[in-house]
Scaffold this active site. Sequence first.
Site, PDB file in Angstrom:
ATOM      1  N   LYS A  90     -17.563  13.153 -19.785  1.00 25.09           N
ATOM      2  CA  LYS A  90     -17.547  12.464 -18.491  1.00 25.09           C
ATOM      3  C   LYS A  90     -16.614  11.283 -18.588  1.00 25.09           C
ATOM      4  O   LYS A  90     -16.680  10.506 -19.552  1.00 25.09           O
ATOM      5  CB  LYS A  90     -18.975  11.984 -18.174  1.00 25.09           C
ATOM      6  CG  LYS A  90     -19.114  11.304 -16.844  1.00 25.09           C
ATOM      7  CD  LYS A  90     -19.487  12.289 -15.765  1.00 25.09           C
ATOM      8  CE  LYS A  90     -19.254  11.746 -14.367  1.00 25.09           C
ATOM      9  NZ  LYS A  90     -17.884  11.941 -13.846  1.00 25.09           N
ATOM     10  N   GLN A 111     -15.273   5.238 -23.547  1.00 26.28           N
ATOM     11  CA  GLN A 111     -16.194   5.924 -22.624  1.00 26.28           C
ATOM     12  C   GLN A 111     -17.399   6.521 -23.355  1.00 26.28           C
ATOM     13  O   GLN A 111     -18.500   6.566 -22.812  1.00 26.28           O
ATOM     14  CB  GLN A 111     -15.408   7.036 -21.898  1.00 26.28           C
ATOM     15  CG  GLN A 111     -16.067   7.557 -20.653  1.00 26.28           C
ATOM     16  CD  GLN A 111     -15.813   6.696 -19.430  1.00 26.28           C
ATOM     17  OE1 GLN A 111     -14.685   6.279 -19.195  1.00 26.28           O
ATOM     18  NE2 GLN A 111     -16.840   6.410 -18.667  1.00 26.28           N
ATOM     19  N   LYS A 126     -11.673  11.432 -20.993  1.00 26.59           N
ATOM     20  CA  LYS A 126     -10.775  10.727 -20.077  1.00 26.59           C
ATOM     21  C   LYS A 126      -9.550  11.609 -19.867  1.00 26.59           C
ATOM     22  O   LYS A 126      -9.176  12.377 -20.756  1.00 26.59           O
ATOM     23  CB  LYS A 126     -10.344   9.399 -20.690  1.00 26.59           C
ATOM     24  CG  LYS A 126      -9.785   8.410 -19.701  1.00 26.59           C
ATOM     25  CD  LYS A 126     -10.870   7.634 -18.975  1.00 26.59           C
ATOM     26  CE  LYS A 126     -10.324   6.788 -17.848  1.00 26.59           C
ATOM     27  NZ  LYS A 126     -11.360   5.943 -17.244  1.00 26.59           N
ATOM     28  N   ASP A 166     -10.153   6.984 -11.380  1.00 25.80           N
ATOM     29  CA  ASP A 166      -9.787   5.822 -12.205  1.00 25.80           C
ATOM     30  C   ASP A 166      -8.575   5.210 -11.509  1.00 25.80           C
ATOM     31  O   ASP A 166      -8.291   5.551 -10.340  1.00 25.80           O
ATOM     32  CB  ASP A 166      -9.475   6.241 -13.657  1.00 25.80           C
ATOM     33  CG  ASP A 166      -9.277   5.036 -14.582  1.00 25.80           C
ATOM     34  OD1 ASP A 166     -10.213   4.249 -14.731  1.00 25.80           O
ATOM     35  OD2 ASP A 166      -8.172   4.858 -15.123  1.00 25.80           O
ATOM     36  N   THR A 209     -19.112   0.050  -9.461  1.00 31.11           N
ATOM     37  CA  THR A 209     -18.591  -0.684 -10.623  1.00 31.11           C
ATOM     38  C   THR A 209     -18.595  -2.187 -10.349  1.00 31.11           C
ATOM     39  O   THR A 209     -19.038  -2.987 -11.184  1.00 31.11           O
ATOM     40  CB  THR A 209     -17.189  -0.188 -11.009  1.00 31.11           C
ATOM     41  OG1 THR A 209     -17.251   1.231 -11.142  1.00 31.11           O
ATOM     42  CG2 THR A 209     -16.739  -0.780 -12.330  1.00 31.11           C
ATOM     43  N   ASN A 240     -10.547  -1.163  -6.312  1.00 34.20           N
ATOM     44  CA  ASN A 240     -11.944  -0.789  -6.079  1.00 34.20           C
ATOM     45  C   ASN A 240     -12.926  -1.732  -6.786  1.00 34.20           C
ATOM     46  O   ASN A 240     -13.871  -2.230  -6.177  1.00 34.20           O
ATOM     47  CB  ASN A 240     -12.141   0.666  -6.536  1.00 34.20           C
ATOM     48  CG  ASN A 240     -13.589   1.076  -6.529  1.00 34.20           C
ATOM     49  OD1 ASN A 240     -14.277   0.972  -7.530  1.00 34.20           O
ATOM     50  ND2 ASN A 240     -14.073   1.518  -5.383  1.00 34.20           N
ATOM     51  N   SER A 383     -21.937   7.743 -11.213  1.00 31.92           N
ATOM     52  CA  SER A 383     -21.404   9.112 -11.288  1.00 31.92           C
ATOM     53  C   SER A 383     -22.473  10.028 -11.884  1.00 31.92           C
ATOM     54  O   SER A 383     -22.642  11.168 -11.449  1.00 31.92           O
ATOM     55  CB  SER A 383     -20.169   9.158 -12.187  1.00 31.92           C
ATOM     56  OG  SER A 383     -19.050   8.688 -11.491  1.00 31.92           O
TER      57      SER A 383
HETATM   58  P1  NDP Z   1      -7.593   0.501  -8.491  1.00 34.96           P
HETATM   59  O1  NDP Z   1      -6.457   1.426  -8.673  1.00 34.96           O
HETATM   60  O2  NDP Z   1      -8.463   0.628  -7.303  1.00 34.96           O
HETATM   61  O3  NDP Z   1      -7.102  -1.021  -8.527  1.00 34.96           O
HETATM   62  C1  NDP Z   1      -6.425  -1.553  -9.600  1.00 34.96           C
HETATM   63  C2  NDP Z   1      -5.973  -2.919  -9.192  1.00 34.96           C
HETATM   64  O4  NDP Z   1      -5.396  -3.577 -10.304  1.00 34.96           O
HETATM   65  C3  NDP Z   1      -4.915  -2.881  -8.103  1.00 34.96           C
HETATM   66  O5  NDP Z   1      -5.133  -3.964  -7.249  1.00 34.96           O
HETATM   67  C4  NDP Z   1      -3.626  -3.055  -8.879  1.00 34.96           C
HETATM   68  O6  NDP Z   1      -2.589  -3.651  -8.146  1.00 34.96           O
HETATM   69  C5  NDP Z   1      -4.112  -4.005  -9.936  1.00 34.96           C
HETATM   70  N1  NDP Z   1      -3.256  -4.008 -11.101  1.00 34.96           N
HETATM   71  C6  NDP Z   1      -2.735  -2.965 -11.775  1.00 34.96           C
HETATM   72  N2  NDP Z   1      -1.978  -3.406 -12.775  1.00 34.96           N
HETATM   73  C7  NDP Z   1      -2.062  -4.745 -12.727  1.00 34.96           C
HETATM   74  C8  NDP Z   1      -1.493  -5.769 -13.458  1.00 34.96           C
HETATM   75  N3  NDP Z   1      -0.717  -5.503 -14.492  1.00 34.96           N
HETATM   76  N4  NDP Z   1      -1.775  -7.052 -13.120  1.00 34.96           N
HETATM   77  C9  NDP Z   1      -2.611  -7.320 -12.087  1.00 34.96           C
HETATM   78  N5  NDP Z   1      -3.157  -6.385 -11.345  1.00 34.96           N
HETATM   79  C10 NDP Z   1      -2.878  -5.127 -11.658  1.00 34.96           C
HETATM   80  O7  NDP Z   1      -8.432   0.618  -9.840  1.00 34.96           O
HETATM   81  P2  NDP Z   1      -9.942   0.268 -10.097  1.00 34.96           P
HETATM   82  O8  NDP Z   1     -10.308  -0.979  -9.385  1.00 34.96           O
HETATM   83  O9  NDP Z   1     -10.740   1.476  -9.879  1.00 34.96           O
HETATM   84  O10 NDP Z   1      -9.944   0.016 -11.669  1.00 34.96           O
HETATM   85  C11 NDP Z   1      -9.623  -1.251 -12.223  1.00 34.96           C
HETATM   86  C12 NDP Z   1     -10.006  -1.255 -13.686  1.00 34.96           C
HETATM   87  O11 NDP Z   1     -11.392  -0.994 -13.828  1.00 34.96           O
HETATM   88  C13 NDP Z   1      -9.304  -0.226 -14.580  1.00 34.96           C
HETATM   89  O12 NDP Z   1      -9.187  -0.776 -15.876  1.00 34.96           O
HETATM   90  C14 NDP Z   1     -10.314   0.918 -14.624  1.00 34.96           C
HETATM   91  O13 NDP Z   1     -10.136   1.707 -15.768  1.00 34.96           O
HETATM   92  C15 NDP Z   1     -11.595   0.121 -14.697  1.00 34.96           C
HETATM   93  N6  NDP Z   1     -12.781   0.822 -14.257  1.00 34.96           N
HETATM   94  C16 NDP Z   1     -12.881   1.347 -13.009  1.00 34.96           C
HETATM   95  C17 NDP Z   1     -14.041   1.977 -12.617  1.00 34.96           C
HETATM   96  C18 NDP Z   1     -14.228   2.472 -11.241  1.00 34.96           C
HETATM   97  O14 NDP Z   1     -15.336   2.960 -10.933  1.00 34.96           O
HETATM   98  N7  NDP Z   1     -13.253   2.358 -10.344  1.00 34.96           N
HETATM   99  C19 NDP Z   1     -15.156   2.174 -13.551  1.00 34.96           C
HETATM  100  C20 NDP Z   1     -15.001   1.496 -14.807  1.00 34.96           C
HETATM  101  C21 NDP Z   1     -13.833   0.877 -15.146  1.00 34.96           C
HETATM  102  P3  NDP Z   1      -1.737  -2.841  -7.032  1.00 34.96           P
HETATM  103  O15 NDP Z   1      -2.577  -2.931  -5.798  1.00 34.96           O
HETATM  104  O16 NDP Z   1      -0.466  -3.597  -6.957  1.00 34.96           O
HETATM  105  O17 NDP Z   1      -1.586  -1.442  -7.530  1.00 34.96           O
END
Ligand code: NDP
Length: 451
Positions: A90, A111, A126, A166, A209, A240, A383
């Site tokens: 998962k 994970q 993953k 993700d 999350t 997200n 999930s």
């Molecule tokens: P999203 O794609 O929804 O959002 C990612 C955000 O991070 C976007 O706003 C993006 O900017 C920004 N971003 C990407 N790269 C950078 C950077 N170098 N500096 C600053 N901001 C950056 O992803 P999620 O919110 O789903 O995931 C975020 C993190 O959380 C990841 O590490 C993911 O693996 C982890 N995660 C997510 C889960 C989930 O349920 N969604 C569960 C557990 C962990 P832009 O808008 O410009 O693209």
Amino acid sequence: MSYVDEVLELVKEKNASEPLFIQAVTEVFESLKPVIEANEALYRREAILERITEPERQIKFRVPWVDDNGQVRVNTGYRVQFNSAIGPYKGGLRLDKSVTLGMLKFLGFEQVFKNALTTLPMGGGKGGCDFDPKGKSDREIMAFCQSFMTELCKHIGADTDVPAGDLGTGGREIGYMFGQYKRLKNVYEGVLTGKGLTFGGSLARTEATGYGLLYFTKEMLACNGIDIAGKTAAVSGSGNVAIYAIQKAEQMGAKVVTCSDRKGWIYDPEGVDYKILKDIKEVKRTSLAEYVNYRPNAKYTAKAEGDNMDHGVWTVKVDLALPCGRENTIDLEDAKNLVANGVTAVAEGANMPTNLEATKYFQENGVLFAPGKASNAGGVATSGLEMSQNSERLSWSFEEVDAKLHDIMVSIFHAADDAAKKYGMEGNYVAGANIAGFEKVVNAMLAQGVC
Ligand code: NDP
């Protein structure tokens, strides 16, 4: 040389071109030392550390698709099926041009422990692709997702491997992938999570999350005699995780004053308005620079071209730091700034956003530090709840799922806290989370023999 050091050397040698994977293994191994040393002969004979760092299966495949100009494009897809000792693999699917096998191995490894901590029966995996969804039309996204699933469907299934979203993979992408899976396999099953509500998705999965991060943080603070209400917080990212972390922080009486994206960051002294953020990032899908058009007292700062860090965010004086963007976006200099400004707690919403040096600096300076594999486990936990609902062919109410999520996050905090205390490392939640997850997975591996 100790068994841990011996295997760490081996991992470095075998995976020399995968620094993120080596970083994740190093962090986990360092904190597991007391557990391994207490049982070294058994673990050595059973080659537990060699087995736990070698994915059960790694799949790499071609993803051809046609763009809007009729041009054929080719990307590289992956699925790393890391460990199935306690349940089907998962873990999410990352769509980003930076995706490599090494990155997915790091995420898959993390994970395994995260999923074990949730107490739900899920192994770790993953996947993803070096496809960049930014700027693609809807039709191009669908063409890509269908091609990606055409190969991936041969390796997954509701009882085998259940991917989720993700970075870059949201509800739209999951919908297209689910449609293609159903078409190819002629079976309607819970093969993906993060699905739309009309076809097997779970209420509260979208929020899980971010909400879970705050449930964990609140419990961690409360157990250290601190009330979250009235605290200020810095968030990085604006996707997200960040959006729902900001919403839940506000509901708990805390004020989030920053957030960021790839191009820049904002400081809003009145508190970031998550509804505006949601509209900019989820509906308009545009840059954070737009935010100041709605909130004149907020300030937007652009990042230098190619800057992958969130340095500006971590210069703001806050009580709580909640990195929710991506990996390695808090380094030692950022940690020093936060500590100098009196930060009380850092809780990771993203996976490994804090590098090893910065993590150590926080811990040495009395900052409560929650590692992502514990504090962001709310997404995968929900999930797991989506999988349960799919198996039952039932849908639970938002309140029911949210209450279960809350209880799981509180229990994850206590599992990490108890494990740290058991090995004389009270307050070290990094070690506690690694140990609690490791013990569960390893007990299952030992019981299942050499496999
Ligand atoms: P999203 O794609 O929804 O959002 C990612 C955000 O991070 C976007 O706003 C993006 O900017 C920004 N971003 C990407 N790269 C950078 C950077 N170098 N500096 C600053 N901001 C950056 O992803 P999620 O919110 O789903 O995931 C975020 C993190 O959380 C990841 O590490 C993911 O693996 C982890 N995660 C997510 C889960 C989930 O349920 N969604 C569960 C557990 C962990 P832009 O808008 O410009 O693209």
